[in-house]
Design a protein around this motif. Sequence first.
Motif, PDB file in Angstrom:
ATOM      1  N   SER A 124      -4.976   4.887  -5.985  1.00  0.00           N
ATOM      2  CA  SER A 124      -5.531   6.251  -5.951  1.00  0.00           C
ATOM      3  C   SER A 124      -4.838   7.135  -4.927  1.00  0.00           C
ATOM      4  CB  SER A 124      -7.045   6.243  -5.704  1.00  0.00           C
ATOM      5  OG  SER A 124      -7.357   5.990  -4.355  1.00  0.00           O
ATOM      6  N   GLN A 125      -3.745   6.642  -4.340  1.00  0.00           N
ATOM      7  CA  GLN A 125      -2.993   7.435  -3.377  1.00  0.00           C
ATOM      8  C   GLN A 125      -2.461   8.696  -4.032  1.00  0.00           C
ATOM      9  OE1 GLN A 125       0.153   5.230  -1.533  1.00  0.00           O
ATOM     10  NE2 GLN A 125       1.136   7.026  -0.624  1.00  0.00           N
ATOM     11  N   ARG A 126      -2.459   9.812  -3.307  1.00  0.00           N
ATOM     12  CA  ARG A 126      -1.951  11.074  -3.829  1.00  0.00           C
ATOM     13  C   ARG A 126      -0.426  11.072  -3.771  1.00  0.00           C
ATOM     14  NH1 ARG A 126      -4.444  16.458  -1.476  1.00  0.00           N
ATOM     15  NH2 ARG A 126      -6.218  15.612  -2.638  1.00  0.00           N
ATOM     16  N   LEU A 150      -1.703   7.226  -7.837  1.00  0.00           N
ATOM     17  CA  LEU A 150      -1.288   5.897  -8.258  1.00  0.00           C
ATOM     18  C   LEU A 150      -2.467   5.208  -8.925  1.00  0.00           C
ATOM     19  CD1 LEU A 150       0.814   3.656  -8.327  1.00  0.00           C
ATOM     20  CD2 LEU A 150       0.050   2.953  -6.050  1.00  0.00           C
ATOM     21  N   ALA A 151      -2.376   5.044 -10.239  1.00  0.00           N
ATOM     22  CA  ALA A 151      -3.482   4.451 -10.989  1.00  0.00           C
ATOM     23  C   ALA A 151      -3.463   2.934 -10.930  1.00  0.00           C
ATOM     24  CB  ALA A 151      -3.423   4.918 -12.439  1.00  0.00           C
ATOM     25  N   ALA A 152      -2.275   2.340 -10.940  1.00  0.00           N
ATOM     26  CA  ALA A 152      -2.168   0.875 -10.925  1.00  0.00           C
ATOM     27  C   ALA A 152      -0.735   0.469 -10.672  1.00  0.00           C
ATOM     28  CB  ALA A 152      -2.652   0.293 -12.254  1.00  0.00           C
ATOM     29  N   ILE A 153      -0.551  -0.756 -10.260  1.00  0.00           N
ATOM     30  CA  ILE A 153       0.761  -1.400 -10.221  1.00  0.00           C
ATOM     31  C   ILE A 153       0.698  -2.521 -11.237  1.00  0.00           C
ATOM     32  CG2 ILE A 153       2.451  -2.633  -8.827  1.00  0.00           C
ATOM     33  CD1 ILE A 153       1.359  -1.224  -6.371  1.00  0.00           C
ATOM     34  N   ALA A 172      10.996  -5.869 -19.608  1.00  0.00           N
ATOM     35  CA  ALA A 172       9.587  -6.244 -19.765  1.00  0.00           C
ATOM     36  C   ALA A 172       9.191  -7.206 -18.651  1.00  0.00           C
ATOM     37  CB  ALA A 172       9.372  -6.889 -21.130  1.00  0.00           C
ATOM     38  N   GLY A 173       8.013  -6.965 -18.081  1.00  0.00           N
ATOM     39  CA  GLY A 173       7.521  -7.794 -16.994  1.00  0.00           C
ATOM     40  C   GLY A 173       7.852  -7.268 -15.614  1.00  0.00           C
ATOM     41  N   SER A 174       8.749  -6.275 -15.519  1.00  0.00           N
ATOM     42  CA  SER A 174       9.082  -5.699 -14.217  1.00  0.00           C
ATOM     43  C   SER A 174       7.881  -4.943 -13.654  1.00  0.00           C
ATOM     44  CB  SER A 174      10.266  -4.732 -14.346  1.00  0.00           C
ATOM     45  OG  SER A 174      11.400  -5.371 -14.876  1.00  0.00           O
ATOM     46  N   PRO A 175       7.650  -4.995 -12.349  1.00  0.00           N
ATOM     47  CA  PRO A 175       6.555  -4.219 -11.766  1.00  0.00           C
ATOM     48  C   PRO A 175       6.839  -2.727 -11.836  1.00  0.00           C
ATOM     49  CG  PRO A 175       7.850  -5.249 -10.040  1.00  0.00           C
ATOM     50  CD  PRO A 175       8.355  -5.801 -11.336  1.00  0.00           C
ATOM     51  N   VAL A 176       5.870  -1.950 -12.277  1.00  0.00           N
ATOM     52  CA  VAL A 176       6.013  -0.494 -12.347  1.00  0.00           C
ATOM     53  C   VAL A 176       4.768   0.164 -11.776  1.00  0.00           C
ATOM     54  CG1 VAL A 176       7.575  -0.488 -14.332  1.00  0.00           C
ATOM     55  CG2 VAL A 176       5.106  -0.442 -14.717  1.00  0.00           C
ATOM     56  N   LEU A 177       4.926   1.414 -11.363  1.00  0.00           N
ATOM     57  CA  LEU A 177       3.815   2.209 -10.858  1.00  0.00           C
ATOM     58  C   LEU A 177       3.243   3.023 -12.004  1.00  0.00           C
ATOM     59  CD1 LEU A 177       5.555   3.564  -7.623  1.00  0.00           C
ATOM     60  CD2 LEU A 177       4.389   1.365  -7.956  1.00  0.00           C
ATOM     61  N   VAL A 178       1.982   2.837 -12.314  1.00  0.00           N
ATOM     62  CA  VAL A 178       1.323   3.592 -13.368  1.00  0.00           C
ATOM     63  C   VAL A 178       0.711   4.838 -12.744  1.00  0.00           C
ATOM     64  CG1 VAL A 178      -0.410   3.551 -15.191  1.00  0.00           C
ATOM     65  CG2 VAL A 178       0.838   1.459 -14.614  1.00  0.00           C
ATOM     66  N   LEU A 179       1.044   6.004 -13.298  1.00  0.00           N
ATOM     67  CA  LEU A 179       0.652   7.284 -12.704  1.00  0.00           C
ATOM     68  C   LEU A 179      -0.452   7.949 -13.512  1.00  0.00           C
ATOM     69  CD1 LEU A 179       4.266   8.580 -12.016  1.00  0.00           C
ATOM     70  CD2 LEU A 179       2.768   7.337 -10.438  1.00  0.00           C
ATOM     71  N   ARG A 199       8.532  10.909   1.227  1.00  0.00           N
ATOM     72  CA  ARG A 199       9.312   9.687   1.111  1.00  0.00           C
ATOM     73  C   ARG A 199       9.367   9.217  -0.339  1.00  0.00           C
ATOM     74  NH1 ARG A 199       6.033   6.626   5.803  1.00  0.00           N
ATOM     75  NH2 ARG A 199       4.398   7.455   4.441  1.00  0.00           N
ATOM     76  N   LEU A 200      10.502   8.644  -0.722  1.00  0.00           N
ATOM     77  CA  LEU A 200      10.695   8.173  -2.090  1.00  0.00           C
ATOM     78  C   LEU A 200       9.796   6.975  -2.361  1.00  0.00           C
ATOM     79  CD1 LEU A 200      12.435   8.491  -4.699  1.00  0.00           C
ATOM     80  CD2 LEU A 200      13.938   6.736  -3.739  1.00  0.00           C
ATOM     81  N   VAL A 201       9.003   7.088  -3.426  1.00  0.00           N
ATOM     82  CA  VAL A 201       8.078   6.031  -3.819  1.00  0.00           C
ATOM     83  C   VAL A 201       8.535   5.355  -5.107  1.00  0.00           C
ATOM     84  CG1 VAL A 201       5.733   5.592  -4.666  1.00  0.00           C
ATOM     85  CG2 VAL A 201       6.090   7.010  -2.639  1.00  0.00           C
TER      86      VAL A 201
END
Length: 341
Positions: A124-126, A150-153, A172-179, A199-201
């Motif tokens: 939930s980070q902005r 940030l909704a989920a990783i 497929a299977g790589s960690p991603v940031l769901v927005l 900062r780059l996220v």
Amino acid sequence: MNGMQIAIVLLSIASPLVAAERQVDPVAAAQLAVAKLYGAGQIAGLEGYQSGFYVEGEPALVVTVDSAALDGVTVSIVDAYGERYEGRLVGRDAASGLVLVECPAGVEPPSTFSLTSNAELSLSQRLWALSNCFNIAAGDEPVTLQRARLAAIASMPTSVDEGRPTVGAPAAGSPVLVLSAVTSNPGAGGGVVIDEAGRLVGVLGAECRSPVTGAWLNYALPADAVDAAIARIRDRTNAATADRMAAPHPNRALRRAGLGLIAAITKRSPAYIERVVEGSPAARAGLEPDDLIVAINGATVGTVEAAASAIERGLTRDAAVEITVLREERLVTLNLRGDAP
């Protein structure tokens, strides 16, 4: 109120304004490090534009995601000040979907992102997403800014695009940031996700659908994967250069066989046969102009360079290569011998 009191009041009002003007807006600073990219595309409705961002390097480097717009050996880069120049594609990283582009010598980008910012993430980070979605910023205009959380990783699913992974999407299977924001837009791929400190996220990925729901995915590749992707691209580029210098020229085997392929206009040009010399080994094998070479000795080849290299390795005067071609929507397998005509 005397003159001295009025002056004190005015100074007390002006001081915060002056201090505010001196503060650097992290979002505005981040916008300076985002580039607009223009390349191929405009084929079958594919966009010829996308986003990228500058990282430290000499010459200057731009990171973006793979796409049809990058099918050439160069891509046009437009910076935040509207300056335009041609960048050279250094290499691609299939695991992350990222592409590294080198700017001309002497180019100084308006700003760059650090790959060692170590920004911490929490649900939930902005966040802010910056990209040239819909080609809104064509010159010196600032790129589009979207608020997100940030909704989920989560793990990256595959695309439902004809059952194949989408070009430019991480494996497929790589960690991603769901927005939480709708960032899966034309031209957004290669844009950045930053925290409130600038900062780059993460890096916005290519447009991709969920294989379960068919819905467009709003995701970003974590920033800590970018440095590793750049290292892999550089390692493969150096190895490929050494291999090319040591290997014999592939055109020699093709000429001996009387076989001509189309020119490799891009690194991914398909291996179509352009000409077959009458009476040559290629003609005796049954190869024809407009045949598309899809496999050599059972191994799939997707480009002109791959097909030419495979023929060079396997074809001698005493050995034949098995060539599978696509001809009028059917696969035909033929044996090309290396004997002289």
